[in-house]
Write a protein that holds these residues in place. Structure first.
Motif, short mmCIF file in Angstrom:
data_model
loop_
_atom_site.label_atom_id
_atom_site.label_comp_id
_atom_site.label_asym_id
_atom_site.label_seq_id
_atom_site.Cartn_x
_atom_site.Cartn_y
_atom_site.Cartn_z
N ILE A 32 0.82 -1.21 0.00
CA ILE A 32 0.00 0.00 0.00
C ILE A 32 0.86 1.26 0.00
CG2 ILE A 32 -1.71 1.32 1.29
CD1 ILE A 32 -3.03 -1.36 1.96
N PRO A 33 1.90 1.35 0.83
CA PRO A 33 2.73 2.55 0.77
C PRO A 33 3.34 2.81 -0.60
CG PRO A 33 3.14 1.41 2.81
CD PRO A 33 2.26 0.52 1.98
N ARG A 34 3.76 1.75 -1.29
CA ARG A 34 4.35 1.94 -2.62
C ARG A 34 3.31 2.51 -3.57
NH1 ARG A 34 6.04 -3.28 -4.60
NH2 ARG A 34 7.49 -3.17 -2.88
N THR A 35 2.11 1.99 -3.53
CA THR A 35 1.04 2.48 -4.39
C THR A 35 0.71 3.93 -4.05
OG1 THR A 35 0.11 0.26 -4.51
CG2 THR A 35 -1.33 2.07 -5.14
N LEU A 36 0.60 4.22 -2.78
CA LEU A 36 0.33 5.59 -2.36
C LEU A 36 1.48 6.51 -2.75
CD1 LEU A 36 -1.57 7.52 -0.95
CD2 LEU A 36 -0.49 6.89 1.22
N ARG A 37 2.70 6.04 -2.60
CA ARG A 37 3.87 6.84 -2.96
C ARG A 37 3.84 7.20 -4.44
NH1 ARG A 37 8.01 3.52 -1.64
NH2 ARG A 37 7.25 3.56 0.48
N ARG A 38 3.44 6.24 -5.28
CA ARG A 38 3.35 6.52 -6.73
C ARG A 38 2.28 7.57 -7.02
NH1 ARG A 38 3.66 0.51 -9.37
NH2 ARG A 38 5.91 0.29 -9.21
N LEU A 39 1.17 7.50 -6.29
CA LEU A 39 0.09 8.47 -6.50
C LEU A 39 0.53 9.87 -6.08
CD1 LEU A 39 -2.91 8.91 -7.26
CD2 LEU A 39 -3.46 8.44 -4.87
N LEU A 40 1.33 9.96 -5.04
CA LEU A 40 1.77 11.25 -4.52
C LEU A 40 3.03 11.78 -5.19
CD1 LEU A 40 1.34 10.59 -0.69
CD2 LEU A 40 -0.29 11.66 -2.25
N ALA A 41 3.79 10.91 -5.85
CA ALA A 41 5.09 11.28 -6.41
C ALA A 41 4.98 12.50 -7.31
CB ALA A 41 5.67 10.11 -7.19
N THR A 42 5.90 13.42 -7.10
CA THR A 42 5.93 14.65 -7.88
C THR A 42 7.32 15.26 -7.76
OG1 THR A 42 4.76 16.73 -8.29
CG2 THR A 42 5.10 16.15 -5.99
N VAL A 98 -2.42 18.33 -1.64
CA VAL A 98 -2.71 17.08 -0.94
C VAL A 98 -3.52 16.19 -1.88
CG1 VAL A 98 -3.90 16.01 1.02
CG2 VAL A 98 -2.82 18.26 1.27
N MET A 99 -2.95 15.02 -2.24
CA MET A 99 -3.64 14.12 -3.17
C MET A 99 -4.01 14.87 -4.45
SD MET A 99 -3.73 11.11 -1.71
CE MET A 99 -4.99 10.19 -2.55
N GLY A 100 -3.06 15.63 -4.97
CA GLY A 100 -3.30 16.50 -6.12
C GLY A 100 -3.82 15.78 -7.35
N ARG A 101 -3.27 14.62 -7.64
CA ARG A 101 -3.74 13.88 -8.82
C ARG A 101 -5.20 13.48 -8.65
NH1 ARG A 101 1.81 11.95 -8.96
NH2 ARG A 101 2.61 12.31 -11.07
N PHE A 102 -5.54 12.97 -7.49
CA PHE A 102 -6.91 12.54 -7.21
C PHE A 102 -7.87 13.73 -7.26
CE2 PHE A 102 -10.28 11.27 -4.19
CZ PHE A 102 -10.75 10.14 -4.86
N GLY A 152 6.10 21.41 -6.76
CA GLY A 152 6.78 21.95 -5.58
C GLY A 152 5.82 22.55 -4.56
N LEU A 153 6.34 22.72 -3.36
CA LEU A 153 5.59 23.29 -2.23
C LEU A 153 4.25 22.58 -2.02
CD1 LEU A 153 6.22 27.10 -2.89
CD2 LEU A 153 7.49 25.55 -1.38
N SER A 154 4.27 21.26 -2.07
CA SER A 154 3.06 20.48 -1.88
C SER A 154 3.23 19.47 -0.76
CB SER A 154 2.68 19.76 -3.17
OG SER A 154 3.63 18.76 -3.48
N VAL A 155 2.14 19.15 -0.12
CA VAL A 155 2.14 18.10 0.89
C VAL A 155 2.50 16.76 0.22
CG1 VAL A 155 0.70 16.83 2.53
CG2 VAL A 155 0.50 19.32 2.37
N ASP A 156 2.01 16.56 -1.00
CA ASP A 156 2.33 15.34 -1.74
C ASP A 156 3.84 15.14 -1.84
OD1 ASP A 156 -0.36 14.91 -2.13
OD2 ASP A 156 -0.34 15.31 -4.29
N ARG A 157 4.55 16.19 -2.17
CA ARG A 157 6.01 16.09 -2.31
C ARG A 157 6.67 15.71 -0.98
NH1 ARG A 157 10.34 15.89 -4.97
NH2 ARG A 157 12.14 17.19 -4.60
#
Length: 167
Positions: free
Chosen positions: A19-29, A99-103, A158-163
């Motif tokens: 799950i962390p890997r999947t979440l990390r991919r979703l948040l990656a930026t 936060v969860m920008g892609r979603f 940049g300047l995102s919680v996702d990052r």
């Protein structure tokens, strides 16, 4: 054991890596400004529309008035009306914060596609700058959809919680 149970058992979610890997991919930026500029533009644009619908700010009708209009006047099922209101408000906040920008961008993009197709396409392409047509065309929606797609592809930037979370 049923086929469904066997299938679910085959999906091993017990691993702390899955799950962390999947979440990390979703948040990656990346830290570039492009994602930041795109998500801020989309978030700052959509949040006031969500605030109109949810809170009644900026001359809006608030939650009850918007739900009534969407469900009774436009015939939108209540669950989709609720989702549109929540996506515009909380999706806008999420985009601004990164936060969860892609979603969030995917949700906003979907709302824009539906709004363009159901309420604006019949008015043509152009916005109603001169007040000479019955409503607004789709040009604004095409821009919003394009920005949403770009955020889905690039991430929050940049300047995102996702990052911060994906590092």
């Amino acid at each position: 054991m049923s086929t469904t149970t066997a299938t679910l058992d085959a999906l091993d979610f017990s691993s702390s890596q899955t799950i962390p890997r999947t979440l990390r991919r979703l948040l990656a930026t990346d830290a570039e400004a492009t994602g930041l500029i795109l998500r801020l533009a989309l978030g700052v644009m959509i949040l006031p529309h969500g605030a109109q619908k949810l809170l009644g700010w900026f001359g809006g009708y608030g939650f009850t008035g918007t739900m009534t209009f969407f469900t009774e006047t436009m015939g939108i099922p209540a669950v989709f009306a609720l989702l549109a209101i929540l996506v515009e408000f909380f999706g806008g906040l999420a985009l601004i914060l990164g936060v969860m920008g892609r979603f969030a961008a995917l949700g906003v993009g979907a709302v824009m596609v539906v709004a363009a197709a159901t309420s604006h396409l019949q008015n043509g392409f152009f916005m109603n700058w001169a007040g000479t047509q019955p409503g607004e065309g789709v040009e604004f929606f095409l821009l919003a959809i394009g920005i949403a797609v770009a955020v889905v592809i690039r991430g929050s930037g940049g300047l995102s919680v996702d990052r911060l979370l994906s590092r």
